[in-house]
Design a protein around this motif. Structure first.
Motif, PDB file in Angstrom:
ATOM      1  N   LEU A   1       7.419 -83.131  71.257  1.00  0.00           N
ATOM      2  CA  LEU A   1       6.544 -83.924  70.400  1.00  0.00           C
ATOM      3  C   LEU A   1       5.639 -84.830  71.239  1.00  0.00           C
ATOM      4  O   LEU A   1       4.430 -84.909  70.985  1.00  0.00           O
ATOM      5  CB  LEU A   1       7.367 -84.761  69.419  1.00  0.00           C
ATOM      6  CG  LEU A   1       6.575 -85.590  68.417  1.00  0.00           C
ATOM      7  CD1 LEU A   1       5.775 -84.695  67.481  1.00  0.00           C
ATOM      8  CD2 LEU A   1       7.522 -86.488  67.629  1.00  0.00           C
TER       9      LEU A   1
ATOM     10  N   ALA B   1      17.470 -80.164  61.760  1.00  0.00           N
ATOM     11  CA  ALA B   1      17.888 -80.616  60.423  1.00  0.00           C
ATOM     12  C   ALA B   1      18.852 -79.622  59.781  1.00  0.00           C
ATOM     13  O   ALA B   1      19.909 -80.013  59.271  1.00  0.00           O
ATOM     14  CB  ALA B   1      16.670 -80.838  59.533  1.00  0.00           C
TER      15      ALA B   1
ATOM     16  N   GLN C   1      10.763 -78.020  55.918  1.00  0.00           N
ATOM     17  CA  GLN C   1       9.962 -78.047  57.138  1.00  0.00           C
ATOM     18  C   GLN C   1       9.443 -76.653  57.476  1.00  0.00           C
ATOM     19  O   GLN C   1       8.286 -76.484  57.857  1.00  0.00           O
ATOM     20  CB  GLN C   1      10.791 -78.598  58.305  1.00  0.00           C
ATOM     21  CG  GLN C   1      10.019 -78.735  59.588  1.00  0.00           C
ATOM     22  CD  GLN C   1       8.920 -79.780  59.494  1.00  0.00           C
ATOM     23  OE1 GLN C   1       8.968 -80.697  58.688  1.00  0.00           O
ATOM     24  NE2 GLN C   1       7.907 -79.636  60.328  1.00  0.00           N
TER      25      GLN C   1
ATOM     26  N   SER D   1      10.113 -84.665  55.534  1.00  0.00           N
ATOM     27  CA  SER D   1      10.498 -85.868  56.286  1.00  0.00           C
ATOM     28  C   SER D   1      11.292 -86.835  55.428  1.00  0.00           C
ATOM     29  O   SER D   1      12.301 -87.385  55.873  1.00  0.00           O
ATOM     30  CB  SER D   1       9.255 -86.565  56.839  1.00  0.00           C
ATOM     31  OG  SER D   1       8.615 -85.749  57.778  1.00  0.00           O
TER      32      SER D   1
ATOM     33  N   GLY E   1      15.221 -79.393  56.272  1.00  0.00           N
ATOM     34  CA  GLY E   1      14.875 -78.413  57.302  1.00  0.00           C
ATOM     35  C   GLY E   1      14.189 -77.194  56.722  1.00  0.00           C
ATOM     36  O   GLY E   1      13.209 -76.690  57.285  1.00  0.00           O
TER      37      GLY E   1
ATOM     38  N   PHE F   1      12.246 -79.483  64.781  1.00  0.00           N
ATOM     39  CA  PHE F   1      12.664 -80.465  63.781  1.00  0.00           C
ATOM     40  C   PHE F   1      13.427 -79.782  62.647  1.00  0.00           C
ATOM     41  O   PHE F   1      14.496 -80.239  62.233  1.00  0.00           O
ATOM     42  CB  PHE F   1      11.428 -81.194  63.238  1.00  0.00           C
ATOM     43  CG  PHE F   1      11.728 -82.233  62.185  1.00  0.00           C
ATOM     44  CD1 PHE F   1      12.105 -83.511  62.546  1.00  0.00           C
ATOM     45  CD2 PHE F   1      11.605 -81.934  60.835  1.00  0.00           C
ATOM     46  CE1 PHE F   1      12.356 -84.473  61.580  1.00  0.00           C
ATOM     47  CE2 PHE F   1      11.861 -82.886  59.862  1.00  0.00           C
ATOM     48  CZ  PHE F   1      12.238 -84.158  60.242  1.00  0.00           C
TER      49      PHE F   1
ATOM     50  N   ALA G   1       7.327 -78.318  68.097  1.00  0.00           N
ATOM     51  CA  ALA G   1       8.065 -79.539  67.762  1.00  0.00           C
ATOM     52  C   ALA G   1       8.454 -79.545  66.288  1.00  0.00           C
ATOM     53  O   ALA G   1       9.592 -79.898  65.940  1.00  0.00           O
ATOM     54  CB  ALA G   1       7.225 -80.768  68.091  1.00  0.00           C
ATOM     55  N   GLU G   2       7.538 -79.140  65.424  1.00  0.00           N
ATOM     56  CA  GLU G   2       7.832 -79.081  63.992  1.00  0.00           C
ATOM     57  C   GLU G   2       8.929 -78.058  63.697  1.00  0.00           C
ATOM     58  O   GLU G   2       9.797 -78.278  62.848  1.00  0.00           O
ATOM     59  CB  GLU G   2       6.568 -78.746  63.191  1.00  0.00           C
ATOM     60  CG  GLU G   2       5.464 -79.771  63.316  1.00  0.00           C
ATOM     61  CD  GLU G   2       5.762 -81.070  62.603  1.00  0.00           C
ATOM     62  OE1 GLU G   2       6.675 -81.113  61.761  1.00  0.00           O
ATOM     63  OE2 GLU G   2       5.066 -82.050  62.884  1.00  0.00           O
TER      64      GLU G   2
ATOM     65  N   TYR H   1      13.273 -82.076  71.193  1.00  0.00           N
ATOM     66  CA  TYR H   1      12.293 -82.311  70.128  1.00  0.00           C
ATOM     67  C   TYR H   1      11.335 -83.432  70.518  1.00  0.00           C
ATOM     68  O   TYR H   1      10.115 -83.291  70.420  1.00  0.00           O
ATOM     69  CB  TYR H   1      12.998 -82.639  68.809  1.00  0.00           C
ATOM     70  CG  TYR H   1      12.076 -83.248  67.788  1.00  0.00           C
ATOM     71  CD1 TYR H   1      11.097 -82.486  67.151  1.00  0.00           C
ATOM     72  CD2 TYR H   1      12.146 -84.606  67.474  1.00  0.00           C
ATOM     73  CE1 TYR H   1      10.232 -83.050  66.226  1.00  0.00           C
ATOM     74  CE2 TYR H   1      11.286 -85.169  66.549  1.00  0.00           C
ATOM     75  CZ  TYR H   1      10.333 -84.390  65.934  1.00  0.00           C
ATOM     76  OH  TYR H   1       9.477 -84.952  65.025  1.00  0.00           O
ATOM     77  N   PHE H   2      11.884 -84.569  70.954  1.00  0.00           N
ATOM     78  CA  PHE H   2      11.023 -85.695  71.300  1.00  0.00           C
ATOM     79  C   PHE H   2      10.171 -85.407  72.534  1.00  0.00           C
ATOM     80  O   PHE H   2       9.026 -85.863  72.619  1.00  0.00           O
ATOM     81  CB  PHE H   2      11.834 -86.984  71.469  1.00  0.00           C
ATOM     82  CG  PHE H   2      12.204 -87.606  70.158  1.00  0.00           C
ATOM     83  CD1 PHE H   2      11.233 -88.136  69.320  1.00  0.00           C
ATOM     84  CD2 PHE H   2      13.522 -87.654  69.750  1.00  0.00           C
ATOM     85  CE1 PHE H   2      11.566 -88.705  68.100  1.00  0.00           C
ATOM     86  CE2 PHE H   2      13.873 -88.225  68.533  1.00  0.00           C
ATOM     87  CZ  PHE H   2      12.881 -88.754  67.709  1.00  0.00           C
TER      88      PHE H   2
ATOM     89  N   VAL I   1      14.840 -85.474  54.844  1.00  0.00           N
ATOM     90  CA  VAL I   1      15.641 -85.603  56.069  1.00  0.00           C
ATOM     91  C   VAL I   1      16.049 -87.063  56.280  1.00  0.00           C
ATOM     92  O   VAL I   1      17.200 -87.348  56.626  1.00  0.00           O
ATOM     93  CB  VAL I   1      14.889 -85.043  57.299  1.00  0.00           C
ATOM     94  CG1 VAL I   1      15.571 -85.450  58.593  1.00  0.00           C
ATOM     95  CG2 VAL I   1      14.800 -83.524  57.212  1.00  0.00           C
TER      96      VAL I   1
ATOM     97  N   VAL J   1      17.716 -82.911  70.061  1.00  0.00           N
ATOM     98  CA  VAL J   1      16.915 -84.087  69.701  1.00  0.00           C
ATOM     99  C   VAL J   1      16.054 -84.528  70.888  1.00  0.00           C
ATOM    100  O   VAL J   1      14.862 -84.837  70.727  1.00  0.00           O
ATOM    101  CB  VAL J   1      17.819 -85.233  69.199  1.00  0.00           C
ATOM    102  CG1 VAL J   1      17.040 -86.524  69.031  1.00  0.00           C
ATOM    103  CG2 VAL J   1      18.494 -84.839  67.895  1.00  0.00           C
TER     104      VAL J   1
END
Length: 117
Positions: free
Chosen positions: A26, A49, A83, A99, A80, A45, A41-42, A22-23, A102, A19
């Motif tokens: 992003l 998930a 995604q 999104s 996920g 994600f 990043a996608e 990811y941030f 999730v 996580v």
């Protein structure tokens, strides 16, 4: 002791690091407008998930029927996978649906942990 308590610490650490990663990616993608970073990043994600959903499903072992934890697991895995479909098709509707699914999974998880136990 619940099945949620039986998860090894390294799994929680790995999820936390995923996580944070990811941030970080992003934020980098947003500040630099780097399309490869945005794609990464996608992708992360989706991996998070599916990974968290799988862990929740395995933890729910004895609750294979309808329960909030199993619902959360299913939503996270489906979100996920959606995604990944978004990354292949670039269809905005699939990205939005991913999104939403999730977020529903996260909501069911919060419900299961705070209210159902």
């Amino acid at each position: 002791m619940s099945a949620l308590d039986d998860t090894p610490e390294r799994i929680y650490r790995l999820i936390f690091l995923g996580v944070v990663f990811y941030f970080a990616v992003l934020a980098y993608a947003q500040f630099t407008a780097d399309p490869l970073a945005a794609f990464a990043a996608e992708f992360v994600f989706g991996v998070i998930a599916v990974g968290v959903g799988t862990v929740l499903y395995l933890q729910a072992g004895h609750e294979r029927g309808l329960s909030a934890i199993v619902g959360a697991a299913a939503c996270l895995v489906v979100g996920g996978l959606l995604q990944f479909a978004f990354l292949v098709t670039a269809a905005p509707a699939i990205g939005q649906l991913s999104s939403i699914v999730v977020f529903v999974g996260i909501g069911l998880y919060i419900y299961a942990v705070w209210y159902a136990e």
